[in-house]
Write an enzyme that holds these catalytic residues in place. Structure first.
Site, mmCIF file in Angstrom:
data_model
loop_
_atom_site.group_PDB
_atom_site.id
_atom_site.type_symbol
_atom_site.label_atom_id
_atom_site.label_comp_id
_atom_site.label_asym_id
_atom_site.label_seq_id
_atom_site.Cartn_x
_atom_site.Cartn_y
_atom_site.Cartn_z
ATOM 1 C CD1 TRP A 40 -1.712 1.914 2.760
ATOM 2 C CD2 TRP A 40 -2.692 1.750 0.866
ATOM 3 N NE1 TRP A 40 -2.403 2.630 2.949
ATOM 4 C CE2 TRP A 40 -3.243 2.687 1.757
ATOM 5 C CE3 TRP A 40 -3.307 1.458 -0.333
ATOM 6 C CZ2 TRP A 40 -4.428 3.421 1.424
ATOM 7 C CZ3 TRP A 40 -4.475 2.344 -0.863
ATOM 8 C CH2 TRP A 40 -5.086 3.525 0.286
ATOM 9 C CB SER A 42 0.152 4.186 3.078
ATOM 10 O OG SER A 42 -0.012 5.294 4.278
ATOM 11 N N GLY A 43 -0.565 7.409 1.574
ATOM 12 C CA GLY A 43 -0.470 8.854 1.645
ATOM 13 C C GLY A 43 0.032 9.300 3.128
ATOM 14 C CG PHE A 44 -1.336 8.121 7.990
ATOM 15 C CD1 PHE A 44 -2.036 9.056 8.537
ATOM 16 C CD2 PHE A 44 -0.204 7.357 8.734
ATOM 17 C CE1 PHE A 44 -1.683 9.272 9.844
ATOM 18 C CE2 PHE A 44 -0.027 7.332 10.048
ATOM 19 C CZ PHE A 44 -0.545 8.517 10.473
ATOM 20 C CG ASP A 54 -2.745 11.405 4.867
ATOM 21 O OD1 ASP A 54 -2.508 12.088 3.906
ATOM 22 O OD2 ASP A 54 -3.369 10.542 4.982
ATOM 23 C CG ASP A 81 -3.858 6.743 -0.185
ATOM 24 O OD1 ASP A 81 -5.057 7.019 -0.458
ATOM 25 O OD2 ASP A 81 -3.477 6.912 1.176
ATOM 26 N NE ARG A 155 -10.133 6.166 2.155
ATOM 27 C CZ ARG A 155 -8.843 6.328 2.754
ATOM 28 N NH1 ARG A 155 -8.037 5.865 2.260
ATOM 29 N NH2 ARG A 155 -8.910 6.938 4.064
ATOM 30 C CG HIS A 186 -11.121 4.294 6.318
ATOM 31 N ND1 HIS A 186 -10.622 3.210 7.026
ATOM 32 C CD2 HIS A 186 -10.166 5.230 6.357
ATOM 33 C CE1 HIS A 186 -9.538 3.735 7.525
ATOM 34 N NE2 HIS A 186 -9.273 4.820 7.260
#
Ligand code: SPV
Ligand code: MG
Length: 290
Positions: A40, A42-44, A54, A81, A155, A186
């Site tokens: 993933w 991931s943006g976070f 984020d 992401d 999402r 989510h």
């Protein structure tokens, strides 16, 4: 077989793929060795790596650069992401081309407005797009992909925004009608009730993706029992694990006045050499340096 096809095949064969967050090529290598099915981007995690929240502060270029670096060091399929898709449907068309070329096998696009606010923060400003607008972005993504195996995952943040299950189901269904291959639902509820309830109520024609960051008790066995979730993304575990170890190690070095105690509790440098695949460079040296 190309990675996007492998991801789809793995999902079909195992019924549930495990996708680990990666914020760097090294974390990707560790995830691959541990046995995950995918990564993933991931943006976070990337935001945290830069010491930033984020909140759409990391650019598409920064994210793509890291994704390319990750793709260069692993064979695992990468789920990118892409947050809100960097703008409207036109920006999404551009982004899909960039992410496919960079080596992604799938993208997740969320139905929040730009700039977004990270999902799990308490009292975050969570504004959602109109359904029709996000349908347009989803359809644009589906139309823009070149590889038909490249997954477009829509999402919905309806539960995160506190809009309830009925709105989440309505949005998810609308995104399927726009062509989404999967729906990521989510939740930031600390228990599993919201996700389990959504999963039981979901009668849509595509499977679900979850990110059990806020509700860690929903393990793979329980997820499989729900029946329609095909992907679990471990969304912030890479950066949390790394930060845990660095925080503890750095504190100890200050307290101990040196590295005399910590050195035996962290990986030896030989193990880092192995992860860097130094043997390949040594072999090339032996062969080509004359
Ligand atoms: C991410 O890892 O960037 C995610 C998951 O989108 S979360 O941070 O929980 O929203
Ligand atoms: Mg994210």
């Amino acid at each position: 077989m190309f990675p996007a096809k492998r991801l789809r095949t793995c999902m079909a064969e195992t019924g549930l793929v495990h996708v680990m967050a990666a914020h760097s090529p090294l974390s990707a290598v560790l995830a691959e060795e541990a046995g995950f099915d995918g990564l993933w981007a991931s943006g976070f995690e990337l935001s945290a790596l830069y010491g930033l929240p984020d909140m759409s502060l990391i650019s598409m270029t920064q994210h793509l650069d890291m994704l390319r670096a990750i793709a260069g060091r692993t064979r695992l399929p990468i789920v990118a992401d892409i947050d809100t898709g960097y703008g409207n449907a036109i920006n999404v068309i551009h982004a899909i081309g960039e992410y496919e070329r960079a080596g992604a096998s799938a993208v997740v696009i969320e139905d929040k407005t730009f700039p977004k606010v990270t999902s799990l923060v308490a009292d975050g400003r969570q504004e959602l797009l109109r359904i029709e607008e996000f349908q347009g972005k989803t359809e644009a993504a589906v139309t823009a992909r070149r590889d038909p195996d490249f997954l477009i995952i829509a999402r919905t943040e309806a539960l995160i925004a506190g809009l309830g299950e009925a709105e989440a189901l309505r949005r998810a269904q609308a995104y399927v009608e726009a062509g989404a291959d999967m729906i990521l639902i989510h939740s930031k509820k600390k228990d599993t009730s919201e996700i389990e309830s959504f999963s039981r109520a979901w009668t849509g024609s595509v499977p679900l993706v979850i990110v059990p960051n806020a509700y860690p008790d929903l393990d793979a066995k329980r997820v499989k029992a729900l029946g329609n979730i095909r992907m679990m993304i471990y969304g912030n575990y890479g950066i949390r694990a790394a930060a845990t170890c660095m925080q503890e190690t750095f504190r100890r070095i200050i307290v101990d006045g040196g590295v005399q105690n910590v050195h035996k509790d962290i990986l030896p440098v030989d193990e880092i050499f192995r992860l860097q695949k130094i043997h390949e460079v040594r072999a090339a040296e032996a062969r080509f340096l004359r």
